[in-house]
Structures are given as structure tokens and as C-alpha cells.
Design a protein around this motif. Structure first.
Motif, PDB file in Angstrom:
ATOM      1  N   CYS A  98      67.162-113.218 -18.093  1.00 57.57           N
ATOM      2  CA  CYS A  98      68.189-114.036 -18.554  1.00 57.57           C
ATOM      3  C   CYS A  98      69.159-113.512 -19.453  1.00 57.57           C
ATOM      4  CB  CYS A  98      67.660-115.214 -19.499  1.00 57.57           C
ATOM      5  SG  CYS A  98      68.817-116.728 -19.387  1.00 57.57           S
ATOM      6  N   ASP A  99      69.193-111.922 -19.279  1.00 58.48           N
ATOM      7  CA  ASP A  99      70.067-111.042 -20.147  1.00 58.48           C
ATOM      8  C   ASP A  99      71.158-110.383 -19.382  1.00 58.48           C
ATOM      9  OD1 ASP A  99      68.915-109.148 -18.265  1.00 58.48           O
ATOM     10  OD2 ASP A  99      67.721-108.471 -19.963  1.00 58.48           O
ATOM     11  N   ALA A 100      71.656-111.005 -18.214  1.00 56.02           N
ATOM     12  CA  ALA A 100      72.609-110.426 -17.355  1.00 56.02           C
ATOM     13  C   ALA A 100      72.525-109.147 -16.871  1.00 56.02           C
ATOM     14  CB  ALA A 100      73.949-110.425 -18.325  1.00 56.02           C
ATOM     15  N   SER A 101      71.365-108.543 -16.809  1.00 55.39           N
ATOM     16  CA  SER A 101      71.140-107.177 -16.451  1.00 55.39           C
ATOM     17  C   SER A 101      71.061-107.364 -14.864  1.00 55.39           C
ATOM     18  CB  SER A 101      69.888-106.735 -16.740  1.00 55.39           C
ATOM     19  OG  SER A 101      68.652-107.491 -16.748  1.00 55.39           O
ATOM     20  N   MET A 102      70.731-108.526 -14.336  1.00 55.50           N
ATOM     21  CA  MET A 102      70.659-108.940 -12.695  1.00 55.50           C
ATOM     22  C   MET A 102      71.513-110.182 -12.100  1.00 55.50           C
ATOM     23  SD  MET A 102      66.527-107.605 -12.075  1.00 55.50           S
ATOM     24  CE  MET A 102      65.993-108.423 -13.633  1.00 55.50           C
ATOM     25  N   ASP A 103      71.967-109.871 -11.197  1.00 52.36           N
ATOM     26  CA  ASP A 103      72.803-111.165 -10.749  1.00 52.36           C
ATOM     27  C   ASP A 103      71.933-112.039  -9.858  1.00 52.36           C
ATOM     28  OD1 ASP A 103      74.510-112.783  -9.541  1.00 52.36           O
ATOM     29  OD2 ASP A 103      75.618-111.157  -8.264  1.00 52.36           O
ATOM     30  N   PRO A 104      71.768-113.373 -10.557  1.00 55.26           N
ATOM     31  CA  PRO A 104      70.865-114.345  -9.716  1.00 55.26           C
ATOM     32  C   PRO A 104      71.460-114.700  -8.277  1.00 55.26           C
ATOM     33  CG  PRO A 104      71.371-114.908 -12.035  1.00 55.26           C
ATOM     34  CD  PRO A 104      72.297-113.892 -11.781  1.00 55.26           C
ATOM     35  N   ALA A 105      72.777-114.593  -7.890  1.00 58.73           N
ATOM     36  CA  ALA A 105      73.348-114.762  -6.846  1.00 58.73           C
ATOM     37  C   ALA A 105      72.416-114.077  -5.578  1.00 58.73           C
ATOM     38  CB  ALA A 105      74.642-114.359  -6.634  1.00 58.73           C
ATOM     39  N   LEU A 106      72.058-112.657  -5.773  1.00 58.53           N
ATOM     40  CA  LEU A 106      71.300-112.062  -4.901  1.00 58.53           C
ATOM     41  C   LEU A 106      69.877-112.680  -4.622  1.00 58.53           C
ATOM     42  CD1 LEU A 106      71.848-108.408  -6.510  1.00 58.53           C
ATOM     43  CD2 LEU A 106      73.147-109.591  -4.586  1.00 58.53           C
ATOM     44  N   LEU A 107      69.318-113.769  -5.228  1.00 59.91           N
ATOM     45  CA  LEU A 107      68.148-114.170  -5.007  1.00 59.91           C
ATOM     46  C   LEU A 107      68.229-114.963  -3.872  1.00 59.91           C
ATOM     47  CD1 LEU A 107      66.929-115.033  -8.720  1.00 59.91           C
ATOM     48  CD2 LEU A 107      65.618-113.681  -6.882  1.00 59.91           C
ATOM     49  N   VAL A 108      69.373-115.522  -3.334  1.00 55.73           N
ATOM     50  CA  VAL A 108      69.507-116.129  -2.082  1.00 55.73           C
ATOM     51  C   VAL A 108      68.824-115.364  -0.984  1.00 55.73           C
ATOM     52  CG1 VAL A 108      70.917-117.212  -0.276  1.00 55.73           C
ATOM     53  CG2 VAL A 108      71.365-117.423  -2.726  1.00 55.73           C
TER      54      VAL A 108
END
Length: 248
Positions: A98-108
Motif C-alpha cells: 500500500c506504499d505506491a511502489s506497485m500499480d494495482p491496475a496491473l493485477l487485472v
């Protein structure tokens, strides 16, 4: 907070309707990062922010942005992740820092691959973008753990990163017990022992917002490695429940 989203990393799919998933976001004082992170949660997904004792108003910010907030009083990365897993209801559960190091959108794209049966547990292999995205001591610890994991399980993974996707009921069947830094590794070890198809895919890794609570220092990294070495030393016990579609 604005962060670049490199389109070269986006995963395309022929699926007409992306699978629905619950996204678990362990959180400890991430007020600065939360707006960007929650804005990137895929449409139709439920964001479960597990507040692990924040003092900066993270829970209120997350709630105000539409996330489901779960409070976990027991400190520890694993405690927060597991509380989120227990709160999840969707068939697919995703995990992301939850620290903005990875983009949750890529989880799709990752969720689509698990839903299609390409893997039972899919991990995001971090690829650092920019100076400071992955400190040398943290990267060295990760390499050492990957080698130990290979010796223990035979899995040829390069990263034990926090971005991952699996089916909820199968994860619960693993009987995960670690509630500290060893939780992500225990998930992989027990999945391997159960015969799961474990795979990884590249994801961009951005400089995080704020200071890491685990690998921000050599001492923190050492404690994390110690926790994970303890997990690797555990002898295989009763075989956990297999993932859906795997023969026992």
C-alpha cells in the motif's frame, strides 16, 4: 500524488470481462500513498485496506476513498495480510503493498491468468524503475531468499514480492501460520508442497512513498530474512489442501 504508469508493462487479454477480485492492502501509516493506490484499483474490485495500527489517519483516508477498512491490532505484515484474506469474499484474492511502489491496475492481467488456469499462485517479479526503487540491502536479501527457496522447493523464482494472486479458498486451505515477515514466503513454500503451479511475471517497481517498515534498513532486512529462514527450516507437515483443479 502522481506517478508514471509505464504502458509497456500492461498486460493485454482477449477476455471480454475481467475476473472480479478482492484486493488486500496491508497498511501502516500510508496516508500519503493511499489516494494514488486506491485510484488505481481496478473497477468492480473491492479494496480491503487492513490498518495495522496507523497513527497518521490512514484508516479514515481509506474509508473516505471507498475502501473496506479492517483493523488488525496484532502488528506484523503477515497478520495484516491474513486479516485481509479472512475478510475477502471473492473467489480471487490479490495482494499488493500500500506504499505506491506497485500499480494495482496491473493485477487485472495477473488475475486473468489465474482465472484461466495458467497458474495457481502468480507472483509479481519486481523490476525496479528509477534510483532508490529497491535498496541494495533489500535486493541482496531477496536474492538470498530466492536461492534458499529454490533449494527447499525446486521453484526457480527470482523474487518473493508482495504482489500476488490466488484463489481464496485454496489459500485458506494452506493453513498459513506466520504473522510476521515470513508470511509471503510461507505461502509460496506451502503452495509448492501442495503441488500448486507457482509462476511469476514482471511488474515495475517504483520508489515507495515514505520509509519501509521492513526493508528500509539493514536491521529490518535482517529481521525479515531471519523470519523467512525460520519458515524455510520448517519440515513439510500434513499436506495442505490442493488448489482448485489440482489432483491430491
Amino acid at each position: 500524488m502522481r506517478r508514471p504508469v509505464p504502458t509497456v508493462w500492461r498486460v493485454t487479454s482477449s477476455a471480454c470481462r475481467p475476473p472480479r477480485a478482492d484486493l488486500v492492502l496491508p497498511c501502516l501509516d500510508e496516508a500519503e500513498a493511499l489516494p494514488w493506490v486506491l485510484a488505481r484499483v481496478p473497477a468492480g474490485w473491492r479494496a480491503i485496506v487492513v490498518d495495522n495500527g496507523s497513527t497518521d489517519g490512514s484508516a479514515d483516508i481509506a474509508r473516505g476513498l471507498g475502501a473496506t477498512v479492517v483493523h488488525e491490532s496484532r502488528r506484523g505484515f503477515g497478520a495484516a495480510c491474513h486479516a485481509g484474506l479472512l475478510a475477502a469474499r471473492a473467489d480471487l484474492v490479490c495482494f499488493c503493498d500500500c506504499d505506491a511502489s506497485m500499480d494495482p491496475a496491473l493485477l487485472v492481467g495477473m488475475a486473468e491468468r489465474v482465472a484461466a488456469g495458467e497458474a495457481d499462485l502468480l507472483l509479481g517479479r519486481r523490476r525496479p524503475q528509477g534510483r532508490g526503487a529497491w535498496p541494495a540491502h533489500a535486493r541482496a536479501g531477496n536474492i538470498a531468499l530466492a536461492r534458499m527457496l529454490r533449494r527447499r522447493t525446486g521453484l526457480r523464482l527470482h523474487d518473493l514480492g508482495p504482489m500476488r494472486v490466488a484463489r481464496r479458498e485454496a489459500l485458506l486451505g494452506l493453513g498459513l501460520t506466520d504473522r510476521r515477515s515470513g508470511y509471503p514466503l510461507q505461502m509460496v513454500v506451502r503452495a509448492a508442497d501442495a503441488g500448486w503451479r507457482v509462476a511469476e511475471t514482471d511488474v515495475p517497481y517504483l520508489p515507495r512513498s515514505g520509509k519501509s517498515k521492513v526493508t528500509g534498513t539493514w536491521r529490518g532486512t535482517w529481521h525479515a530474512v531471519r523470519d523467512m529462514r525460520r519458515v524455510l527450516a520448517e519440515p513439510p507437515g500434513t499436506r495442505p489442501a490442493p488448489a482448485e483443479g489440482i489432483s491430491a
